[in-house]
Design an enzyme around this catalytic site. Structure first.
Site: not given
Ligand code: WQD
Length: 376
Positions: A150, A174, A178
């Site tokens: 992302s 989050y 990644k």
């Protein structure tokens, strides 16, 4: 032939019933080159999505479709949780050693704000599960993976548009999951360069839906993301009288955040190009400085649009008279995430030609045909 050889390639898509996963499976089936397996725990998706994808695939078969073509239109769907290694191993066991050629790993929890509240859940589901998946892939001689990363890995980027060489500095748990997963995969490729080939795809902001309106974005509960929220407001599913715009004091043209929105089907096609790039005669790794077969690519249009521009585009697409009020900034938001997609274009042949108008039209078509989503 290579074409025939590729037709027998089984590809496992994790998160296959989700918004991105369902469109990736649709695109895989459209090529009729792969046999698709899906794993999903349905934490934020429903099995109905896969029934719709299979319907799309069957509808596109010619009347005289061969048995192999018909088989490519079926999906081996498994309800399984990536945090439970035994459930994942059971899926791989069904196809045996070498039975699954490659994995497109999309399954993850992805709400930036939520990740700051329950970081451990995010590390278990996004990082722990990735480690388990890779270990089981090793056990079953599966060493090709396309990883769903992302733009959030860049944090507040020093340069806009953002090249892949930008240092990774995620701001939320989050985003850190990644970065960690990309690193884990890269280290695995470094440890076993003759065996592993992997690509990470750094998604910017996917939007829209397949033009049939049969599949689309259907988050459980109130949407956190801007576009599905605007669609649900216009269809009357979210009753808020006004949209809250999270801040207009950013250093951007109109003060609201800028993002790089790309059509979900253009994004999905990027996954096909990535899988092809993992095949023996691919040249994408030729530019690698070492023998490690790992690279990361930005998947974006390279065009930034602000929140207010998105509201205007959805006003045109839906005819809904959105009212909005400017409220405080949302935790974790950064001013601008616009991709420099030139390396993906050059090395993968990736393009994201579909316009914002098309994204909004396709999103609205999905929403009007499914006002309450799949379960509706
Ligand atoms: C876009 C802009 C908000 C809602 C998301 C996911 C992230 C990643 C990409 C997977 C922001 C503003 C939003 C609202 C608003 N997905 N906004 N009012 O934050 O860029 O990232 O997609 O990797 O995990 O979080 O997308 O759609 O949430 O927000 O003003 O009610 O719209 O502040 O500037 P974002 P988004």
């Amino acid at each position: 032939t290579e074409e025939t050889a590729r037709r027998s390639l089984r590809v496992l898509v994790t998160g296959g019933a989700g918004y991105i996963g369902s469109h990736v499976i649709y695109s895989l089936q459209e090529t009729r080159r792969y046999k698709v397996i899906s794993i999903d725990n349905h934490h934020n998706s429903t099995p109905k999505a896969l029934l719709r994808v299979a319907e799309l695939a069957r509808n596109s078969l010619p009347a005289d479709a061969s048995e192999q073509d018909k088989e490519s239109a079926e999906i081996d769907a498994h309800r399984a949780d990536l945090t439970k290694p035994d459930e994942i191993r059971a899926v791989f066991e069904k196809y045996g050693k070498g039975g699954i050629w490659g994995v497109v790993h999309i399954a993850a929890y992805k709400a930036v704000g939520e990740s700051t509240e329950v970081p451990l859940t995010y590390y278990a589901n996004n990082v722990g599960a990735t480690v388990s998946l890779l270990q089981i892939m090793k056990e079953f001689d599966c060493s090709r993976i396309v990883y769903s990363s992302s733009a959030t890995v860049y944090g507040v980027p020093p340069v806009i548009p953002i090249p892949e060489t930008t240092r990774l500095q995620a701001q939320s748990p989050y985003g850190k999951t990644k970065v960690m997963s990309e690193t884990i995969i890269e280290d695995l490729c470094s440890a076993e360069p003759k065996k592993w080939r992997a690509l990470s795809l750094r998604y910017f902001n996917p939007a829209g839906a397949h033009p049939s309106g049969l599949i689309g974005e259907d988050p459980l509960g109130r949407p956190g993301n801007l576009l599905p929220l605007l669609a649900q407001m216009a269809v009357g599913r979210v009753k808020d009288p006004k949209l809250s715009v999270f801040g207009n004091d950013y250093p951007t043209p109109d003060g609201t955040c800028v993002r790089d929105y790309l059509h979900v089907l253009d994004l999905a096609k990027g996954h096909l190009l990535a899988l092809e790039a993992l095949e023996p005669n691919s040249t994408v790794f030729d530019s690698c400085p070492t023998e490690t077969r790992y690279k990361a690519y930005n998947l974006g249009k390279g065009k930034g649009m602000s929140v207010l521009q998105i509201v205007e585009a959805m006003r045109k697409a839906t005819g809904f008279d959105y009212k909005y009020e400017i409220v405080g900034r949302r935790k974790g938001d950064v001013p601008d995430l616009t991709a420099d997609p030139s390396i993906a274009e050059k090395e993968l042949g990736f393009t994201a030609p579909q316009t914002l108008e098309t994204m909004c039209r396709d999103l609205w078509n999905w929403q009007t045909k499914n006002p309450n989503g799949y379960e509706g």
